[in-house]
Design an enzyme around this catalytic site. Sequence first.
Site, PDB file in Angstrom:
ATOM      1  N   GLU B  50       0.808  -1.161   0.110  1.00  0.00           N
ATOM      2  CA  GLU B  50      -0.108   0.090   0.036  1.00  0.00           C
ATOM      3  C   GLU B  50       0.713   1.215  -0.151  1.00  0.00           C
ATOM      4  OE1 GLU B  50      -3.574   0.397   0.190  1.00  0.00           O
ATOM      5  OE2 GLU B  50      -3.135   2.277  -0.408  1.00  0.00           O
ATOM      6  N   HIS B 109       0.524  -9.288  -2.669  1.00  0.00           N
ATOM      7  CA  HIS B 109      -0.970  -8.830  -2.900  1.00  0.00           C
ATOM      8  C   HIS B 109      -1.081  -8.903  -4.218  1.00  0.00           C
ATOM      9  CE1 HIS B 109      -4.009  -5.668  -3.146  1.00  0.00           C
ATOM     10  NE2 HIS B 109      -4.382  -6.210  -1.795  1.00  0.00           N
ATOM     11  N   ARG B 169      -5.392 -15.287   1.611  1.00  0.00           N
ATOM     12  CA  ARG B 169      -6.417 -14.475   2.046  1.00  0.00           C
ATOM     13  C   ARG B 169      -7.199 -14.049   1.170  1.00  0.00           C
ATOM     14  NH1 ARG B 169      -5.782  -8.284   2.070  1.00  0.00           N
ATOM     15  NH2 ARG B 169      -6.038  -8.808   0.181  1.00  0.00           N
ATOM     16  N   THR B 203     -12.039   0.716   0.976  1.00  0.00           N
ATOM     17  CA  THR B 203     -10.996   1.094  -0.075  1.00  0.00           C
ATOM     18  C   THR B 203     -10.983   2.658  -0.448  1.00  0.00           C
ATOM     19  OG1 THR B 203     -11.438  -0.925  -1.306  1.00  0.00           O
ATOM     20  CG2 THR B 203     -10.285   0.699  -2.635  1.00  0.00           C
ATOM     21  N   HIS B 230      -8.874  -3.611   6.409  1.00  0.00           N
ATOM     22  CA  HIS B 230      -7.864  -2.695   5.621  1.00  0.00           C
ATOM     23  C   HIS B 230      -8.841  -1.354   5.344  1.00  0.00           C
ATOM     24  CE1 HIS B 230      -4.716  -1.906   2.461  1.00  0.00           C
ATOM     25  NE2 HIS B 230      -5.868  -0.719   1.842  1.00  0.00           N
ATOM     26  N   HIS B 232      -8.953   2.707   4.838  1.00  0.00           N
ATOM     27  CA  HIS B 232      -8.521   4.102   4.271  1.00  0.00           C
ATOM     28  C   HIS B 232      -8.796   5.160   5.185  1.00  0.00           C
ATOM     29  CE1 HIS B 232      -6.039   3.359   0.573  1.00  0.00           C
ATOM     30  NE2 HIS B 232      -6.543   1.975   0.668  1.00  0.00           N
ATOM     31  N   HIS B 327      -3.058  22.817  32.869  1.00  0.00           N
ATOM     32  CA  HIS B 327      -2.438  21.438  32.355  1.00  0.00           C
ATOM     33  C   HIS B 327      -1.211  21.159  33.128  1.00  0.00           C
ATOM     34  CE1 HIS B 327      -5.003  20.172  28.741  1.00  0.00           C
ATOM     35  NE2 HIS B 327      -5.648  20.844  29.591  1.00  0.00           N
TER      36      HIS B 327
END
Lengths: 435, 435
Positions: B50, B109, B169, B203, B230, B232, B327
């Site tokens: 990817e 892949h 897969r 996707t 997976h 995005h 803080h």
Amino acid sequence: MSPSADVSAASLPTSGSQGHTTRNTNPYQPVGDFLSNVSRFKIIESTLREGEQFANAFFDTETKIKIARALDDFGVDYIELTSPAASEQSRQDCEAICKLGLKAKILTHVRCTMADAKIAVETGVDGLDVVIGTSHMLREFSHGKDMEYITKSAIEVINFVKSKGLEVRFSSEDSFRSDLVDLLALYRTVDKVGVNRVGIADTVGCASPRQVYDLVRTLRGVVSCDIEVHMHNDTGCAISNAFCALEAGATHVDVSVLGIGERNGITPLGGLMARMIVQDREYVTKKYKLHKLKEIEDMVAEAVQVNTPFNNYITGFCAFTHKAGIHAKAILNNPSTYEIIDPADFGMTRYVHFASRLTGWNAVKTRVGQLGLAMSDDQVKLVTSKIKALADVRPIAIDDADSIIRSFHLTLEKNGELSTNGDAPVEAQPEVAAN
Amino acid sequence: MSPSADVSAASLPTSGSQGHTTRNTNPYQPVGDFLSNVSRFKIIESTLREGEQFANAFFDTETKIKIARALDDFGVDYIELTSPAASEQSRQDCEAICKLGLKAKILTHVRCTMADAKIAVETGVDGLDVVIGTSHMLREFSHGKDMEYITKSAIEVINFVKSKGLEVRFSSEDSFRSDLVDLLALYRTVDKVGVNRVGIADTVGCASPRQVYDLVRTLRGVVSCDIEVHMHNDTGCAISNAFCALEAGATHVDVSVLGIGERNGITPLGGLMARMIVQDREYVTKKYKLHKLKEIEDMVAEAVQVNTPFNNYITGFCAFTHKAGIHAKAILNNPSTYEIIDPADFGMTRYVHFASRLTGWNAVKTRVGQLGLAMSDDQVKLVTSKIKALADVRPIAIDDADSIIRSFHLTLEKNGELSTNGDAPVEAQPEVAAN
């Protein structure tokens, strides 16, 4: 890092609305949900409060006014400012912004004390966002108060702010590490006193989406006022958590430009727009001037001296760049195949990379057309294999690829082989699978 | 942009483990959930697949090997590589990485075709990640195949890969815009054929957390094999969606370093670590070499010529920077008040800003101590008001603040007023509220 600087990509015209009418195509109709406010949320923009707590932030008065005007023009519902009790300049800036006559309501964010509230109500703001830590951690290590004291202070401050005719929100701090029963009791009390909104804050960024959904849904059944959420992004859930809160009945979301705030910040304005436009394009495009987003982000990035992240939502240099051959091919057929957001809605454009080893001949064909050259599909496939061969050896720029295409075209021309389709069939170039 | 370059901040030693034992302190015990795999997830690292589809990525063989070794050392379970069918160099690189003898399993892949599968099984990989588009959009505009054809191809390819003794897969592409019934039927079929994992891919980055939870939970009841996701990040939900998938019974999460991938990428390795360490510190710290994270991110950022985003999870320059006075005060008492992650787990350190108009006297007191000076609390409050006054006028660096402190200290020394606590009480400096 702007799209125009991306030289190794071919710019393709974005399609008109027609290409995207099926963008959200899903075989199922959404199941109605009476709790959900995803189509009627409001934005409380906190770049000038939470954002001022960002490590690099120093906003002088002029910068604050410029940012406030830009956010107002964008269409945010509220602008939240640093407490006027923080410093004398903070107080003066607060007054100056109130005098601008913006459409957005102006809020300031103060501790739950009468001292802070008294200073704040005199600045001309439309409302006060009041906050106090309710978790065991903050009660022990920060202010040292118990729930009884917190409740008493809350009632006093809320009544005071209301007596001045101003809007008032009461928020717990670190809500997800607070005792649920204490929290609900406190919210119910302030709701009865007439607070306009209650706020849930994931101050340390520990909450997860389904946890947020559950807490907001529970709270929705306890109070009748509006519900605001403030989500930090330490564990990457700030956008999701805001979204799930809206699904569960929250009404207002705190954001800042680029998400700037304490540590790595909160829900970013642009990221929330990306999420919400997918959910309800009509509401988002009608209400907000989305094409102003990049300008506002650039303004704030410059003011706090950071670069817009390379992978920023919508405006990042690669947000609409397509590279794998199989992606490029489908995008050329219909942009909605690999884009859920239409870049044109934000005044952005898409890019289809073709100068890489992962390219496919469809992307190259587009480039051939852009160069004003004519070739048959088989010829395009042949030149694609030449480009991929070079890209296998070294990174190639658009110029390299263009040179190969032009030189190949010249050879075809010399040999009188142009625009014929009768060549021997060339095996299609492999396209890289992608998901 | 590294923490060490942050000159206007005071570095404070991170506490030992003691300070953080109560970090996750929540008044409630988590309700057990038999579906959830948040404490036993596996990582499929896809920077070399990817990530290679990221606009700027060009990895030569040497770089690929360096990245693969670093990821293996970090402890990822799988490393996914670009299809060997993409180009000749891709094939050779795939073979070279398989020969490294890494602990991580090597996957490649490929498209769901026998042609791609045949090339892939010869490279020496441990398994194939097979993918095909199943949405109406991709079926119409990408490959043009119907569900019957897809199912037939899937069975053929899976049986072939299994006959070679490799892991396989099968994933749909654009799963969240696919017909649910078609999708479940397809997954059930490949599960029966004996696939090792099925994959769900968002996707285009359109899915939302509760939608992911529902789909994975439904799928969990349909197949007995592992489930990979997976995600995005186009709409900012990639980390949340992966997390909710694990809660619903998914077993494997795809990530890449800095999230690089098509468009603005996928679930980032570092962001997932941030999310998961909050959920199960023991599992994450035992399994992964977290202190290597920054080194790996720097390596990949350099390889693809981007800057690490200013607001990056854990390693961003401000991820552990605290600024608002309220803080800083609490952090000094107990770091867990405003930190859900211990920076020391990642070899990082925290910073408490004190050179700003939002500072409080507790932060300044720490700085006074760091400078080796002694003052009473009232004296610190007095010098704090001087620092805030200057910070109101212009941005001040740590040097400016130090100068003010030193000069103030010198005056006290001259006047013989040091280390006394009998001064007239000075009103406490206001601290900015924050949530």
